[in-house]
Design an enzyme around this catalytic site. Structure first.
Site, short mmCIF file in Angstrom:
data_model
loop_
_atom_site.label_atom_id
_atom_site.label_comp_id
_atom_site.label_asym_id
_atom_site.label_seq_id
_atom_site.Cartn_x
_atom_site.Cartn_y
_atom_site.Cartn_z
N ASN A 34 39.22 39.82 25.20
CA ASN A 34 39.50 41.23 24.94
C ASN A 34 40.64 41.40 23.94
O ASN A 34 41.73 41.88 24.27
CB ASN A 34 39.85 41.94 26.25
CG ASN A 34 38.80 41.69 27.30
OD1 ASN A 34 38.77 40.62 27.90
ND2 ASN A 34 37.92 42.64 27.52
N GLY A 50 47.31 46.47 34.24
CA GLY A 50 47.59 45.03 34.17
C GLY A 50 49.06 44.69 34.27
O GLY A 50 49.92 45.52 34.01
N HIS A 103 33.70 40.11 35.91
CA HIS A 103 34.64 41.04 36.56
C HIS A 103 33.77 42.03 37.33
O HIS A 103 32.94 42.70 36.72
CB HIS A 103 35.48 41.75 35.49
CG HIS A 103 36.24 42.93 35.98
ND1 HIS A 103 37.39 42.82 36.71
CD2 HIS A 103 36.01 44.26 35.86
CE1 HIS A 103 37.85 44.03 37.01
NE2 HIS A 103 37.03 44.93 36.51
N ASP A 146 46.01 36.47 36.10
CA ASP A 146 45.53 37.71 35.47
C ASP A 146 46.64 38.25 34.56
O ASP A 146 46.90 39.46 34.53
CB ASP A 146 45.12 38.74 36.52
CG ASP A 146 44.34 39.89 35.91
OD1 ASP A 146 43.74 39.70 34.84
OD2 ASP A 146 44.35 40.99 36.49
#
Lengths: 428, 313
Positions: free
Chosen positions: A100, A329, A185, A310
């Protein structure tokens, strides 16, 4: 590089079922020459310089399967150099980077660029993943075969989920043909739409739209149903709910797949969001304490295979907003090991199980020869004082972005040194 | 008229962000103060000077008629310099963040900022960044404390006390900040609260707030002293929370038939703006014996005057 001798360490190498006091010998070429209890002062030439670790721990360098690197496109959040430094400070020596970025990692030419940048700027082993679909739009597949041949280790849309069931079955078919690893995901967008935190009392109280745990469960059940007929390498990136653990445990008796969990979901719950702490806006969201306990139990009985950081660096500007507008995040690669050790210190999980989920298990899923201390391998490892107390302060973080989910948290256990290919690249 | 200024008890909060943060003592301070302004607002000369020299900024990121004008009037009647900013035409449109807007306004040394924002928690964020007091005039689906306070004052005005009353709140609870603030406040003041909504508009685990939940309106209204209707947010229709307006009216619109299940002297309340013929029968809305909707608006000014005075100090 001179030959290095470490003795009197507590060595934990789940790959070889080593969990004993002993030593480690690193050759001049940076490869492991000896390991375990047989390495001691009696069989090391007396002229050599020996480092006595006095009971500190040696773990294989951690393999973190879910890291957002920032390059290309978001270098202001994190680049390969800052990511490497942050990783090394946390004992992580191998990472799988998420696709991403801007542009998205979805074609061969961008992979070549990425590999070059990774090689030139990074001090750790970078294993890039590519997207499952072009521009992560969830409509057409990327070239799994060609991308794999250029060094892509696995495929995922990262923060996004394949919603279309027909496309998912076709992705699985191609993955089966080509031996491709798929990392999903799990989130049903119709159910999670506009959602920001776990559905329930906290969401109702804060007036925020919720993401129900059933949104995760539906995708997991759908994918595992497809997997019954299309046997490919399938990995659920992260789970967050008790119900997911239950389903995975049940299905694992029949079919082969693997599962990860974020250290955030293992360590925190929705109550930690408190008064709109945007640093705790995460995906999947933090859920209830019962969910967290179920995840810990799932890790303990090895229903869950892998712990990931993560690590998602976000600059402060993206977090100094209302909860609805704030980015999702948290930065976490530096604190991954220390926070995981909390589960050992509080008696929840055996040390060996934790280290396995951080080293040999991810390496096995990724089919890479990392995360172990076997003789002849590159000496990627960390030396850890597992009792050393410290407090997380964002100003002390090495990562370029300071969006830690555990600011001011007291932790026990700290990485003292990290080695990659026998070279000491981090010293506390 | 005499204004009580010799109060020994002080409010525990610097800002009015929500009812959740207030103690029962805080609530009583505000309600007692508001009562003193009711007569003033009915008299010929409505102006006082207690906030003379103070600056009040109204920061409305969402369109609002009654709350904004109510706050503006409240400030002016107390003698404050009131500036209302229409955020639709502001730098926010040019990409300025809430915090930057807050810093800019803070540099102008306001004494109080009244904020309405579409995001839950926006007032909390603002309060962390400015030196003055922040009054929440509605944030997302979280809280609308002055609405709950004016509702409580209206009920007290008619029923003398709230303790022991059975109060129904009916409509789109999921998206309603008014419902949340009222639940906290009415619970705190000792009422029994019934929540009535179709499952699609009922927030998850709301029963943990200590309320009774009903999907059948008639059952929920049984023996109620107060029926509080909420606006059905028409924009929700498109995302299929509901099938149609007419079906909603059939099951959740307040009609004389449904109202007959409540007590004979039950009062009807609505925070406005109303959708006549969708959530409430138009005759009931105007029934001067049952509806206190206009009184809510009137007392709203008094409650906001009280809040401005208390939080400016």
């Amino acid at each position: 590089m001179k030959k290095q001798y470490f003795i009197n360490a507590n060595i934990v190498d789940p790959h070889s079922s080593i969990n004993e006091n002993g030593g480690l010998i690193i050759g001049e070429d940076g490869l492991i020459e000896g390991i375990g209890k047989k390495v001691n002062t009696n069989n090391i030439p007396s002229r050599e310089k020996i480092i006595d670790l006095k009971g500190k721990y040696i773990f294989p360098g951690l393999v973190d399967m879910r890291v957002f690197a920032g390059e290309p496109g978001y270098e202001y959040k994190e680049n390969f150099r800052t990511l490497s430094n942050a990783a090394l400070a946390g004992g992580v020596t191998s990472v799988v980077t998420m696709p991403n970025t801007d542009p998205i990692i979805d074609n061969v030419s961008i992979v070549d660029f990425l590999k070059r940048r990774g090689r030139d700027k990074s001090k750790i082993n970078v294993f890039p993943s590519a997207s499952l679909t072009k521009n992560i739009e969830g409509t057409s597949m990327t070239e799994f075969g060609l991308l794999q041949s250029r060094g892509i280790i696995g495929f995922t849309d990262g923060v996004k989920t394949i919603q279309n069931t027909r496309l998912m079955s076709r992705i699985m078919n191609s993955a089966k043909d080509l031996g491709t690893l798929i990392m999903q995901h799990a989130e049903d967008y119709d159910l999670s739409k506009n959602g920001m935190i776990n559905t329930g009392i906290i969401a109702t109280k804060l007036g925020l739209s919720g993401i129900p745990s059933v949104a995760e469960r539906i995708i997991i059940e759908r994918d595992l149903t497809l997997l019954e007929n299309i046997k490919c390498r399938y990995h659920i990136s992260q789970i967050s709910a008790a119900k997911s653990v239950e389903i995975i445990k049940e299905r694992k008796e029949k079919i082969k797949f693997t599962t990860g969990v974020s250290i955030n979901n293992l360590s925190l719950n929705e109550n930690d969001i408190g008064d709109f702490k945007t640093f705790l806006k995460l995906s999947p969201p933090l859920r209830t304490e019962e969910d967290r306990m179920a995840l810990v139990q799932g890790l303990k009985d090895e229903t869950i295979d892998v712990i990931v950081s993560d690590h998602k660096p976000e600059d402060e500007e993206q977090k100094r907003l209302t909860f609805a507008q704030a980015a999702t995040g948290a930065s976490g690669i530096e604190t991954l090991l220390s926070l995981s050790l909390e589960l050992y210190h509080n008696g929840s999980i055996k040390l060996e199980t934790i280290i396995k989920a951080l080293t040999s298990n991810p390496a096995k899923i990724l089919k890479i020869n990392k995360g172990n201390l076997s003789i002849g391998n590159e000496a990627d490892f960390c030396i850890v004082d597992i009792d050393k107390p410290w407090v997380v302060k964002k100003e002390n973080l090495v990562s370029k972005s300071k969006n830690t989910s555990i600011e001011d948290k007291k932790l026990q256990g700290k990485v003292i040194n990290t080695f990659v290919k026998g070279k000491e690249l981090f010293t506390l | 008229m005499a204004i009580k200024t010799n109060k020994a008890i002080k409010i525990s909060q610097k800002h009015l962000l929500g009812i959740q943060e207030l103690s029962i003592n805080d609530v009583n301070i505000i309600l007692d103060e508001a009562k003193t302004f009711i007569k003033l607002n009915q008299s010929k000369t409505k102006r006082l000077n207690i906030l003379s020299g103070k600056t009040q900024i109204n920061l409305f990121f969402e369109p609002s008629t009654r709350t904004q004008s109510s706050f503006e009037l409240a400030g002016k009647r107390l003698g404050a310099d009131v500036m209302s900013m229409n955020m639709e035409n502001s730098a926010v449109k040019k990409g300025e963040t809430l915090i930057d807007t807050a810093m800019t306004l803070n540099a102008m040394h306001p004494d109080i900022i009244v904020i309405r924002h579409q995001d839950s928690g926006a007032c909390n964020l603002l309060s962390q960044k400015v030196n003055c007091a922040v009054l929440n005039a509605g944030d997302g689906s979280r809280e609308h404390p002055t609405q709950a306070l004016l509702d409580a004052l209206t009920i007290i005005n008619r029923k003398e006390k709230i303790e022991g009353l059975r109060i129904a709140i009916c409509g789109d609870i999921t998206h309603s900040r008014v419902a949340r603030s009222n639940i906290y406040l009415l619970n705190m003041l000792g009422a029994e609260v019934n929540i009535i909504a179709p499952s699609n508009l009922m927030p998850k685990e709301i029963e943990k707030f200590g309320v009774n939940t009903f999907t059948d309106m008639k059952k929920g209204l049984k023996d109620c002293d107060i029926v509080m209707m909420l606006r059905l947010q028409n924009e929700r229709m498109t995302s299929s929370f509901l099938s149609s307006n007419r079906e909603y009216y059939e099951y959740y619109g307040l009609t004389p038939d449904k109202l007959s299940h409540a007590k004979d002297d039950a009062l009807i309340m609505h925070p406005g703006p109303m959708n006549r013929g969708i959530e409430i029968d138009t005759k009931l809305a105007d029934d001067i014996n049952r509806s206190v909707i206009k009184e809510q608006v009137e007392l709203g000014v008094a409650v906001r005057m009280a809040c401005l005075k208390i939080f400016c100090e």
